[in-house]
Design an enzyme around this catalytic site. Structure first.
Site: not given
Length: 371
Positions: A178, A309
């Site tokens: 991230k 995902h």
């Protein structure tokens, strides 16, 4: 022949029907908090669904509500939907189409879509168990090892490097970090620190979690083109298809989107706009197993590579049945309540060969996590 109810609305005398849906809400603590540009995820709020047939077969589905505030509402929706499936033949596609029609005016996105997808996953699991085969074999394919990557949170350069190195030591072939810091230099520092920690053979993906405007994304990513990234995920708002298309035209590094698309119509709009070089449908938001199969068919028709995902156990089966399969995202967020979490060996996810989707409950752990 395996029959899923698409050729007739009348069940044969020996065809199982759905007797009930059992629903439980649990809050599973994360092994360690997962930080993103949008906030910190410290627990997994999950709705566990059992679809029980009149013959006693139980199929399992999981809904991840992201926030505890949505946990009880989603669980209540599943309970409220039970009368719509009770007594129906165990035919997941048929039921998915019926429910989509039933909720056309309300819409099948958001919490409604999450509940419907959880039911769909449970029904497909039950159908595979009925026939004594794994989900992927029910779908006409075989189990295949899938390259897997692990996720690293919004931890700064050194913290990201430590997290990535831990995944690499476990044999994972890729890591996703991230980013989206206040300055692009911090983004670059995080990636370079990870590369130094994991070496040149491990793929690095980055995820902006939708935090940039298209113009800012283009400016940032131009300065990151030489970092050898496998993809840049959701640099701008998930449903800004035009914005993502603009970024994809300007940037050589592949753009990855899809985890926040709701149903195949979103996927169709994204493909039409050339919004993403790769796609990453999520089995829950895409509409369960039924929605994933339809999404995979669209991706195959357009030659677009498909990654998953979350939902590692189910996703391993679905990717095995997906011709354009790319990467599996591995997460251990709800491992404590799953009796046999997905195995990863030498960086490859190994789909379960037992009957069903690979999801079996750890009842003792569930008892300690009930919401």
């Amino acid at each position: 022949m395996l029959w899923d109810g698409t050729n007739s609305s009348m069940p044969s005398p020996d065809m199982p029907v759905i007797r009930e849906l059992r629903v439980r809400a649990v809050r599973v603590p994360m092994p360690e908090p997962h930080r993103t540009a949008s906030g910190v995820v410290a627990e997994s709020p999950l709705v566990l669904i059992d679809a029980i047939t009149d013959g006693g077969i139980a199929g399992h589905g999981i809904v991840f509500t992201y926030t505890a505030a949505a946990l009880r509402p989603v669980a209540d929706l599943v309970v409220n939907f039970e009368p719509l499936v009770k007594g129906e033949p165990l035919a997941p596609r048929e039921i998915a189409d019926k429910l989509a029609a039933r909720f056309r005016l309300l819409g099948t996105q958001g919490l409604v879509g999450m509940a419907l997808a959880g039911i769909d996953m449970a029904l497909w699991d039950a159908l595979a168990r009925l026939h004594g085969v794994s989900l992927v074999r029910l779908l006409g394919a075989v189990e295949k090892p899938m390259p897997a990557y692990g996720a690293v949170g919004h931890e700064g350069a050194m913290g990201s490097a430590r997290g990535a190195e831990a995944w690499a030591r476990r044999g994972f072939r890729g890591v996703k970090v991230k980013i989206g810091y206040s300055d692009v230099k911090q983004d670059i520092e995080a990636v370079r620190a990870i590369r130094s920690a994991v070496g040149g053979e491990v793929a690095i993906m980055v995820d902006y979690n939708q935090c940039l405007t298209p113009a800012d994304a283009i400016e940032r990513l131009r300065s990151m083109e030489d970092l050898g990234l496998t993809w840049v995920e959701e640099p701008t708002l998930a449903h800004d298809f035009e914005g993502h298309a603009r970024i994809a035209r300007e940037i050589a590094t592949p753009i990855q989107c899809g985890e926040n698309w709701c149903g195949i119509l979103d996927l169709r709009h994204a493909v039409a706009a050339d919004a993403s070089d790769f796609v990453m449908p999520e089995v829950m938001k895409m509409g369960g197993v039924t929605g994933w199969l339809r999404a995979a068919a669209i991706a195959e028709a357009h030659g677009i590579r498909v990654s998953s995902h979350l939902w590692p156990e189910v996703s391993a089966h679905l990717l095995s049945a997906t011709p354009m399969a790319h990467w599996l995202e591995y997460a251990d967020w709800w491992n404590p309540i799953v009796a046999e979490p997905l195995r990863v060996e030498r960086g490859l996810a190994m789909p379960s060969e037992s009957a069903g989707s690979g999801v079996e409950w750890n009842e003792a752990a569930i008892g300690n996590c009930l919401a």
